[in-house]
Scaffold this active site. Sequence first.
Site, mmCIF file in Angstrom:
data_model
loop_
_atom_site.group_PDB
_atom_site.id
_atom_site.type_symbol
_atom_site.label_atom_id
_atom_site.label_comp_id
_atom_site.label_asym_id
_atom_site.label_seq_id
_atom_site.Cartn_x
_atom_site.Cartn_y
_atom_site.Cartn_z
ATOM 1 C CG HIS A 21 -0.369 -0.155 2.539
ATOM 2 N ND1 HIS A 21 0.577 0.721 3.035
ATOM 3 C CD2 HIS A 21 -0.580 -1.063 3.528
ATOM 4 C CE1 HIS A 21 0.920 0.369 4.250
ATOM 5 N NE2 HIS A 21 0.243 -0.719 4.583
ATOM 6 C CG HIS A 24 4.158 -1.533 2.222
ATOM 7 N ND1 HIS A 24 2.842 -1.920 2.070
ATOM 8 C CD2 HIS A 24 4.604 -2.163 3.332
ATOM 9 C CE1 HIS A 24 2.512 -2.757 3.035
ATOM 10 N NE2 HIS A 24 3.557 -2.915 3.830
ATOM 11 C CB CYS A 130 0.911 -10.332 18.081
ATOM 12 S SG CYS A 130 0.058 -9.627 16.639
ATOM 13 C CB CYS A 133 3.529 -8.162 15.876
ATOM 14 S SG CYS A 133 2.392 -6.772 16.028
ATOM 15 C CB CYS A 155 -1.965 -7.331 18.951
ATOM 16 S SG CYS A 155 -0.674 -6.286 18.234
ATOM 17 C CG HIS A 158 -1.805 -6.708 13.958
ATOM 18 N ND1 HIS A 158 -0.527 -6.691 14.472
ATOM 19 C CD2 HIS A 158 -1.665 -6.656 12.620
ATOM 20 C CE1 HIS A 158 0.331 -6.646 13.485
ATOM 21 N NE2 HIS A 158 -0.324 -6.622 12.345
ATOM 22 C CE LYS A 305 1.346 1.260 11.237
ATOM 23 N NZ LYS A 305 1.064 0.029 10.516
ATOM 24 C CE LYS A 308 -3.670 -3.160 0.388
ATOM 25 N NZ LYS A 308 -4.432 -2.609 -0.734
#
Length: 522
Positions: A21, A24, A130, A133, A155, A158, A305, A308
Site C-alpha cells: 500500500h 510501503h 501476536c 507482529c 494486540c 492489530h 494508520k 489493509k
Amino acid sequence: MTSGGSFYITTPIYYPSDLPHIGHGYTSVAVDALARWHRQSGDDTWMLTGTDEHGQKMLRAATANGVTPQQWVDKLVEESWFPLLKTLDVANDDFIRTTQSRHEERVKTFVQALYDSGYIYAGEYEALYCVGCEEFKPEAEIVDGTGPFEGLKVCAIHSKPLELLQEKNYFFKLSEFQDRLLELYKTQPDFVRPDSARNEVVSFVRSGLKDLSISRSAFDWGIRVPWDDSHVIYVWVDALLNYATAVGYGDDPAEFERRWPAYHVVGKDILRFHAVIWPAMLMAAGLEVPKGIFAHGWLLVGGEKMSKSKLTGIAPTEITDVFGSDAYRFYFLSAIAFGQDGSFSWEDLSARYQAELANGFGNLASRTVAMIGRYFDGVVPAAGEPTDVDLRVQRTVADAATAADAAMTAFRPDEAIAAIWRIVDELNGYITENEPWALAKDDANRERLSTVLYTAAEGLRALAVLLSPVMPKSTATLWDALGAPGELTAQPLREAGTWGQLPAGSRVGTLAPLFPRVEQTA
C-alpha cells in the site's frame, strides 16, 4: 565533491503477505530518493530492499491457500513486490529475499558465532504472542479486547487476540547489553532519529531489558538453528540479519568491509527491533553497529494508520495511474515532514499536483522552452551583463542547492524539496517581473531578452539536476528538452548550484506538459 565513504541505506524488508500500500511505497521512495541523491553526488552508494518470507503468519497463509510456503511467497513477490519497485521508479541496487540460500547460510554463520561466544542459551518461555507482529508482546502493547473479542487480550497494533505460547526456546542475552546501548545513544545522539524516536528508545532501554527468545519449535517454516534442527530461528532475528547478509557477511569480507555499516529507514512501529535488538546482536558478534536508524511516521487515512485489514490501505497504482510516479514521489516526500505522521487525502494530492507541479514547475518549464523556441529559433542565447535581479536568481539557486544537500544529509527530503522549490518560485516571479514577451517586441531589448531567457533556462538546468532524485522521469524529459549536454544522472549533484553550466548555443526541443492537468482524481 564526494564524501569518499560508503553510503549504504536500506528499507525494512517487507512482509509480502500484506499487499503493498502507499505506506510501503512511502518508505521505498524516501530511501530511493536519498540513495539517488548520494549516488549522483559521487558517494559509494548501495540501496537494499527486499522481503521477509519466514514465520508462522506466512506458514498459515500458505496452508490456507493450499500451497507450500515457498510457492506462496514466490507468487506474492513476483506478482506484488517486484512490480511495486517498477511502479514507483525505485532504483535499488539489490533485493534480498530471506528464503535465498545466500541469506540462510549467512544467518546460520552469525547465529552460530553468537552461540559459540556464549550469548545464547536454552530455556523455556511462556508469553502472549501476536502472529501478525510475529512477536511476543510486551505489556505496553497488550490491551483488553472489545466487541467480539471482549474478555480476551488483544494486540494494541492489530486489535486481534493474542495466543498464549509455551515453548522450549533458545534465548539471546539481550539484558547484558543495556548499559552498552545506553552509552551508544549517549555518545552518538544521532544514532536514532528523530529526537522523539530516540527518546522513546532510551526510555524503553532504561526501563530494563529482558533476554530475547530467538528460536521457535512449534513450526518449521524458517531457518534451522545450526546446532539444533528441531528449532527454527525467530523470524525477527532472521529478518534483521538481511542487512548484513546482503552485503557479504560470512563469506565475502571485502564486500562487507566496503559497505557496512548501513543506515536503516524504518516505520516507527518496528523501531525497537532496529534500535535495540539489532545493535545488541551486532555488539555480541563484534561487528560495528549501524550508522543510524531513522524512524519515519505513519501515513494516516481518515485518522487511522494505513492498514489493509481496516480497509484503509490504498494501492500505489491507484495514484500513479492517475497522476504518474513522479507526482507520487513528489507528494509524499514534500507534503509530510519526514519523521512525523502525515495524513493522506485525494483532495490534498490533487491540489498540490495542480498548484505546485502543473502550474508551478511544469508551466515554468513549458513557457521557458517555448519562448526560446519562439524568440531565438530554439537556440539558448548567451547572457549579457547581469543586473541585480539576475544575480538574485543566481544566489537563490546556489543557496537552495546548499540547503537541499544539507537537508538530504540530515534525512529530511521534505526540507530539501522546500529549499529547491524556492528556485521554482523565484524563477516564476522573475519571468513575471521581466516580461520577456514584452522585451521581444523591441530589438533594442535583444540583449536583455537573451539574459532573461538564459537565466530562466539555466535555472531550469539546476532544477532538473536537483530534482532528479525525487522526480526522475519528468526531470529527464526536461533535461533533454533543454538540450543540456551529457546524461542527467551523471551531473555532479553537489555542483548543481554553480551558475553557468548550460552552454549558450544549446538547442532546445519541444516540451509537452510535464504534468498534464488532471480533471478527476478517483
